[in-house]
Design a protein around this motif. Structure first.
Motif, mmCIF file in Angstrom:
data_model
loop_
_atom_site.group_PDB
_atom_site.id
_atom_site.type_symbol
_atom_site.label_atom_id
_atom_site.label_comp_id
_atom_site.label_asym_id
_atom_site.label_seq_id
_atom_site.Cartn_x
_atom_site.Cartn_y
_atom_site.Cartn_z
ATOM 1 N N PRO B 11 129.347 -20.459 44.370
ATOM 2 C CA PRO B 11 129.090 -19.447 43.049
ATOM 3 C C PRO B 11 129.399 -17.890 42.370
ATOM 4 O O PRO B 11 130.868 -17.815 43.151
ATOM 5 C CB PRO B 11 127.359 -18.641 43.852
ATOM 6 C CG PRO B 11 127.838 -18.864 45.084
ATOM 7 C CD PRO B 11 129.355 -19.554 45.754
ATOM 8 N N TYR B 12 129.397 -18.003 41.005
ATOM 9 C CA TYR B 12 129.391 -16.455 40.040
ATOM 10 C C TYR B 12 128.609 -16.678 39.390
ATOM 11 O O TYR B 12 127.617 -17.807 38.745
ATOM 12 C CB TYR B 12 131.033 -16.974 39.564
ATOM 13 C CG TYR B 12 131.515 -18.654 38.889
ATOM 14 C CD1 TYR B 12 131.586 -18.419 37.984
ATOM 15 C CD2 TYR B 12 132.336 -19.669 39.483
ATOM 16 C CE1 TYR B 12 131.715 -19.359 36.980
ATOM 17 C CE2 TYR B 12 132.256 -20.385 38.880
ATOM 18 C CZ TYR B 12 132.044 -20.305 37.500
ATOM 19 O OH TYR B 12 132.524 -21.609 36.731
ATOM 20 N N TYR B 13 128.703 -15.875 38.624
ATOM 21 C CA TYR B 13 127.539 -15.827 37.153
ATOM 22 C C TYR B 13 128.078 -15.600 36.179
ATOM 23 O O TYR B 13 129.077 -15.035 35.615
ATOM 24 C CB TYR B 13 126.710 -14.481 37.633
ATOM 25 C CG TYR B 13 125.693 -14.254 39.114
ATOM 26 C CD1 TYR B 13 124.858 -15.488 38.556
ATOM 27 C CD2 TYR B 13 126.912 -14.238 39.786
ATOM 28 C CE1 TYR B 13 123.921 -15.079 39.784
ATOM 29 C CE2 TYR B 13 125.517 -14.506 40.936
ATOM 30 C CZ TYR B 13 124.407 -14.812 41.165
ATOM 31 O OH TYR B 13 123.318 -14.616 41.928
ATOM 32 N N ALA B 14 126.508 -16.369 34.815
ATOM 33 C CA ALA B 14 127.645 -16.658 33.433
ATOM 34 C C ALA B 14 126.381 -15.836 33.231
ATOM 35 O O ALA B 14 125.385 -16.303 32.983
ATOM 36 C CB ALA B 14 127.797 -18.414 33.386
ATOM 37 N N VAL B 15 126.419 -15.010 31.770
ATOM 38 C CA VAL B 15 126.062 -14.120 31.325
ATOM 39 C C VAL B 15 126.119 -15.414 29.770
ATOM 40 O O VAL B 15 127.720 -15.388 29.019
ATOM 41 C CB VAL B 15 126.604 -13.013 31.014
ATOM 42 C CG1 VAL B 15 125.882 -12.335 29.878
ATOM 43 C CG2 VAL B 15 126.530 -12.183 32.282
ATOM 44 N N ILE B 16 125.449 -15.966 29.446
ATOM 45 C CA ILE B 16 125.246 -16.970 28.163
ATOM 46 C C ILE B 16 124.612 -15.606 26.597
ATOM 47 O O ILE B 16 123.587 -15.615 26.855
ATOM 48 C CB ILE B 16 124.560 -18.367 28.618
ATOM 49 C CG1 ILE B 16 124.839 -18.856 29.084
ATOM 50 C CG2 ILE B 16 125.055 -19.149 26.734
ATOM 51 C CD1 ILE B 16 124.054 -20.096 29.577
ATOM 52 N N PHE B 17 125.532 -15.559 25.872
ATOM 53 C CA PHE B 17 125.002 -14.498 25.210
ATOM 54 C C PHE B 17 125.444 -15.328 23.346
ATOM 55 O O PHE B 17 126.297 -15.884 22.831
ATOM 56 C CB PHE B 17 125.731 -13.567 24.642
ATOM 57 C CG PHE B 17 125.646 -12.453 23.434
ATOM 58 C CD1 PHE B 17 124.315 -11.540 23.585
ATOM 59 C CD2 PHE B 17 126.212 -12.277 22.093
ATOM 60 C CE1 PHE B 17 124.285 -11.136 22.502
ATOM 61 C CE2 PHE B 17 126.316 -11.682 21.554
ATOM 62 C CZ PHE B 17 124.155 -11.222 21.595
ATOM 63 N N THR B 18 123.847 -15.268 22.800
ATOM 64 C CA THR B 18 124.320 -17.026 21.431
ATOM 65 C C THR B 18 123.230 -16.057 20.772
ATOM 66 O O THR B 18 122.527 -14.757 20.980
ATOM 67 C CB THR B 18 123.217 -17.582 22.066
ATOM 68 O OG1 THR B 18 123.183 -18.310 23.309
ATOM 69 C CG2 THR B 18 123.410 -18.562 21.051
ATOM 70 N N SER B 19 123.555 -15.825 19.390
ATOM 71 C CA SER B 19 123.375 -15.403 18.553
ATOM 72 C C SER B 19 123.643 -15.166 17.128
ATOM 73 O O SER B 19 124.721 -16.362 17.021
ATOM 74 C CB SER B 19 124.437 -13.480 18.362
ATOM 75 O OG SER B 19 125.724 -13.740 18.004
ATOM 76 N N HIS B 20 122.905 -15.131 15.963
ATOM 77 C CA HIS B 20 123.324 -15.465 14.617
ATOM 78 C C HIS B 20 123.384 -13.375 13.886
ATOM 79 O O HIS B 20 122.848 -12.878 14.160
ATOM 80 C CB HIS B 20 122.143 -16.235 13.614
ATOM 81 C CG HIS B 20 121.871 -17.266 13.911
ATOM 82 N ND1 HIS B 20 122.171 -17.919 13.851
ATOM 83 C CD2 HIS B 20 120.856 -18.518 14.503
ATOM 84 C CE1 HIS B 20 122.547 -19.519 13.973
ATOM 85 N NE2 HIS B 20 121.420 -19.556 15.083
#
Lengths: 105, 105
Positions: B11-20
Protein backbone atom coordinates in the motif's frame (compact mmCIF):
# COMPACT_ATOMS: atom_id res chain seq x y z
CA UNK A 1 -14.82 18.69 -21.43
CA UNK A 2 -14.87 16.27 -18.55
CA UNK A 3 -16.50 17.44 -15.32
CA UNK A 4 -15.49 16.85 -11.73
CA UNK A 5 -17.33 13.65 -10.76
CA UNK A 6 -20.10 13.85 -8.20
CA UNK A 7 -19.12 11.30 -5.59
CA UNK A 8 -20.80 10.27 -2.32
CA UNK A 9 -19.27 10.56 1.13
CA UNK A 10 -16.24 8.24 1.47
CA UNK A 11 -15.44 5.44 1.54
CA UNK A 12 -15.66 4.58 -2.13
CA UNK A 13 -13.09 3.36 -4.65
CA UNK A 14 -11.02 5.09 -7.32
CA UNK A 15 -9.33 3.33 -10.24
CA UNK A 16 -6.48 5.57 -11.37
CA UNK A 17 -5.49 4.66 -14.92
CA UNK A 18 -2.42 6.43 -16.33
CA UNK A 19 -1.15 5.86 -19.87
CA UNK A 20 1.01 6.96 -22.75
CA UNK A 21 -0.24 6.28 -26.25
CA UNK A 22 1.91 4.54 -28.84
CA UNK A 23 2.18 5.85 -32.41
CA UNK A 24 -0.63 3.53 -33.47
CA UNK A 25 -3.78 5.14 -32.10
CA UNK A 26 -6.12 3.94 -34.87
CA UNK A 27 -9.49 3.13 -33.32
CA UNK A 28 -8.45 4.39 -29.90
CA UNK A 29 -10.73 7.45 -29.56
CA UNK A 30 -13.82 5.50 -30.62
CA UNK A 31 -13.08 2.71 -28.18
CA UNK A 32 -12.32 5.15 -25.35
CA UNK A 33 -15.72 6.79 -25.84
CA UNK A 34 -17.47 3.41 -25.98
CA UNK A 35 -15.76 2.24 -22.81
CA UNK A 36 -16.79 5.35 -20.88
CA UNK A 37 -20.40 4.80 -21.96
CA UNK A 38 -20.25 1.10 -21.11
CA UNK A 39 -18.57 1.69 -17.72
CA UNK A 40 -21.30 4.20 -16.85
CA UNK A 41 -23.90 1.42 -17.23
CA UNK A 42 -22.19 -1.01 -14.84
CA UNK A 43 -23.44 -1.72 -11.32
CA UNK A 44 -21.45 0.22 -8.75
CA UNK A 45 -20.23 2.88 -11.18
CA UNK A 46 -20.20 6.36 -9.63
CA UNK A 47 -18.41 8.65 -12.09
CA UNK A 48 -15.36 9.25 -14.23
CA UNK A 49 -12.82 12.03 -14.81
CA UNK A 50 -10.39 12.12 -17.68
CA UNK A 51 -7.68 14.36 -19.16
CA UNK A 52 -4.82 13.76 -21.57
CA UNK A 53 -1.86 16.09 -22.02
CA UNK A 54 0.76 13.71 -23.37
CA UNK A 55 0.18 11.64 -20.24
CA UNK A 56 -3.42 10.46 -20.00
CA UNK A 57 -5.09 10.18 -16.60
CA UNK A 58 -8.52 8.62 -16.20
CA UNK A 59 -9.99 8.17 -12.74
CA UNK A 60 -13.18 6.14 -12.43
CA UNK A 61 -15.07 5.93 -9.14
CA UNK A 62 -16.85 2.81 -7.89
CA UNK A 63 -18.88 1.87 -4.84
CA UNK A 64 -16.95 -1.33 -4.05
CA UNK A 65 -14.17 -3.70 -5.16
CA UNK A 66 -16.54 -6.32 -6.60
CA UNK A 67 -17.93 -3.79 -9.06
CA UNK A 68 -14.37 -2.98 -10.19
CA UNK A 69 -13.63 -6.69 -10.58
CA UNK A 70 -16.79 -7.22 -12.64
CA UNK A 71 -15.98 -4.26 -14.86
CA UNK A 72 -12.44 -5.55 -15.45
CA UNK A 73 -13.91 -8.93 -16.48
CA UNK A 74 -16.62 -7.47 -18.76
CA UNK A 75 -16.15 -9.12 -22.17
CA UNK A 76 -16.17 -5.94 -24.28
CA UNK A 77 -13.91 -4.23 -21.79
CA UNK A 78 -11.53 -7.21 -21.78
CA UNK A 79 -11.22 -6.91 -25.57
CA UNK A 80 -10.52 -3.17 -25.22
CA UNK A 81 -7.88 -3.91 -22.58
CA UNK A 82 -6.24 -6.43 -24.92
CA UNK A 83 -6.09 -3.88 -27.75
CA UNK A 84 -4.74 -1.32 -25.29
CA UNK A 85 -1.94 -3.60 -24.16
CA UNK A 86 -1.05 -4.83 -27.64
CA UNK A 87 -1.56 -1.70 -29.72
CA UNK A 88 -2.57 1.64 -28.24
CA UNK A 89 -0.50 2.06 -25.10
CA UNK A 90 3.28 2.27 -25.01
CA UNK A 91 2.97 2.16 -21.21
CA UNK A 92 0.20 2.22 -18.62
CA UNK A 93 -0.45 1.73 -14.95
CA UNK A 94 -3.68 0.89 -13.17
CA UNK A 95 -3.97 1.65 -9.47
CA UNK A 96 -6.93 0.58 -7.39
CA UNK A 97 -7.44 2.75 -4.35
CA UNK A 98 -9.91 3.33 -1.55
CA UNK A 99 -10.94 6.97 -1.09
CA UNK A 100 -10.90 7.70 2.61
CA UNK A 101 -11.44 11.45 2.72
CA UNK A 102 -12.41 14.21 0.30
CA UNK A 103 -13.07 17.93 0.30
CA UNK A 104 -13.46 20.75 -2.18
CA UNK A 105 -15.77 23.36 -3.64
CA UNK B 1 5.26 15.88 -20.60
CA UNK B 2 4.51 14.20 -17.33
CA UNK B 3 5.65 10.60 -16.89
CA UNK B 4 3.94 7.68 -15.21
CA UNK B 5 5.14 7.80 -11.61
CA UNK B 6 7.40 5.04 -10.33
CA UNK B 7 5.65 3.76 -7.24
CA UNK B 8 6.54 0.98 -4.80
CA UNK B 9 4.43 -2.09 -4.10
CA UNK B 10 1.15 -1.12 -2.42
CA UNK B 11 0.00 0.00 0.00
CA UNK B 12 0.80 3.67 -0.51
CA UNK B 13 -1.40 6.76 -0.79
CA UNK B 14 -2.70 8.79 -3.72
CA UNK B 15 -4.02 12.36 -3.49
CA UNK B 16 -6.31 12.87 -6.47
CA UNK B 17 -6.74 16.59 -7.13
CA UNK B 18 -9.26 17.55 -9.81
CA UNK B 19 -9.89 21.16 -10.83
CA UNK B 20 -11.33 23.63 -13.27
CA UNK B 21 -9.54 26.94 -13.71
CA UNK B 22 -11.37 30.25 -13.47
CA UNK B 23 -10.82 33.03 -16.02
CA UNK B 24 -8.17 34.56 -13.76
CA UNK B 25 -5.15 32.29 -14.14
CA UNK B 26 -2.51 34.97 -13.64
CA UNK B 27 0.39 33.46 -11.72
CA UNK B 28 -1.10 29.98 -11.81
CA UNK B 29 1.42 28.19 -14.04
CA UNK B 30 4.40 29.53 -12.08
CA UNK B 31 2.88 28.49 -8.78
CA UNK B 32 1.93 25.03 -10.12
CA UNK B 33 5.53 24.42 -11.16
CA UNK B 34 6.83 25.68 -7.82
CA UNK B 35 4.45 23.45 -5.88
CA UNK B 36 5.49 20.34 -7.84
CA UNK B 37 9.13 21.09 -7.06
CA UNK B 38 8.36 21.78 -3.40
CA UNK B 39 6.18 18.67 -3.02
CA UNK B 40 8.98 16.56 -4.48
CA UNK B 41 11.23 17.68 -1.61
CA UNK B 42 8.83 16.64 1.16
CA UNK B 43 9.31 13.55 3.33
CA UNK B 44 7.13 10.69 2.14
CA UNK B 45 6.71 12.03 -1.40
CA UNK B 46 6.83 9.26 -4.01
CA UNK B 47 5.82 10.83 -7.32
CA UNK B 48 3.31 12.93 -9.23
CA UNK B 49 1.30 12.69 -12.44
CA UNK B 50 -0.53 15.59 -14.03
CA UNK B 51 -2.62 16.40 -17.11
CA UNK B 52 -5.04 19.19 -17.99
CA UNK B 53 -7.55 19.05 -20.81
CA UNK B 54 -10.15 21.53 -19.62
CA UNK B 55 -10.40 19.42 -16.49
CA UNK B 56 -7.09 19.21 -14.65
CA UNK B 57 -6.13 16.02 -12.84
CA UNK B 58 -3.05 15.83 -10.64
CA UNK B 59 -2.32 12.67 -8.70
CA UNK B 60 0.48 12.77 -6.13
CA UNK B 61 1.69 9.62 -4.39
CA UNK B 62 2.80 9.46 -0.77
CA UNK B 63 4.10 6.80 1.57
CA UNK B 64 1.68 7.56 4.42
CA UNK B 65 -1.11 9.84 5.67
CA UNK B 66 1.13 11.88 7.97
CA UNK B 67 3.26 12.96 5.01
CA UNK B 68 0.11 14.12 3.21
CA UNK B 69 -1.00 16.03 6.30
CA UNK B 70 2.40 17.72 6.65
CA UNK B 71 2.38 18.70 2.98
CA UNK B 72 -1.12 20.17 3.28
CA UNK B 73 0.08 22.25 6.25
CA UNK B 74 3.34 23.42 4.60
CA UNK B 75 3.31 27.23 4.76
CA UNK B 76 4.11 27.93 1.11
CA UNK B 77 1.66 25.26 0.04
CA UNK B 78 -1.02 26.70 2.32
CA UNK B 79 -0.59 30.07 0.61
CA UNK B 80 -0.87 28.39 -2.82
CA UNK B 81 -4.03 26.61 -1.65
CA UNK B 82 -5.50 29.94 -0.51
CA UNK B 83 -4.82 31.54 -3.91
CA UNK B 84 -6.26 28.46 -5.60
CA UNK B 85 -9.50 28.67 -3.61
CA UNK B 86 -9.86 32.44 -3.93
CA UNK B 87 -8.61 33.06 -7.44
CA UNK B 88 -7.47 30.27 -9.77
CA UNK B 89 -10.01 27.49 -9.40
CA UNK B 90 -13.70 27.80 -10.25
CA UNK B 91 -14.11 24.35 -8.72
CA UNK B 92 -11.89 21.62 -7.31
CA UNK B 93 -12.01 18.38 -5.39
CA UNK B 94 -9.29 16.67 -3.37
CA UNK B 95 -9.61 12.96 -2.68
CA UNK B 96 -7.23 11.11 -0.38
CA UNK B 97 -7.03 7.42 -1.16
CA UNK B 98 -5.06 4.33 -0.22
CA UNK B 99 -3.70 2.37 -3.18
CA UNK B 100 -4.35 -1.29 -2.51
CA UNK B 101 -3.35 -2.91 -5.79
CA UNK B 102 -1.65 -1.89 -9.01
CA UNK B 103 -0.53 -3.43 -12.28
CA UNK B 104 0.65 -2.31 -15.70
CA UNK B 105 3.50 -2.29 -18.16
Amino acid sequence: MSLIAKTPNPPYYAVIFTSHLSDDDEGYEDMAGKMIALASDQPGFIGIESAREGLGITVSYWSDLDSIKNWKANLEHAEAQRLGREKWYSSFKTRISRVERDYGV
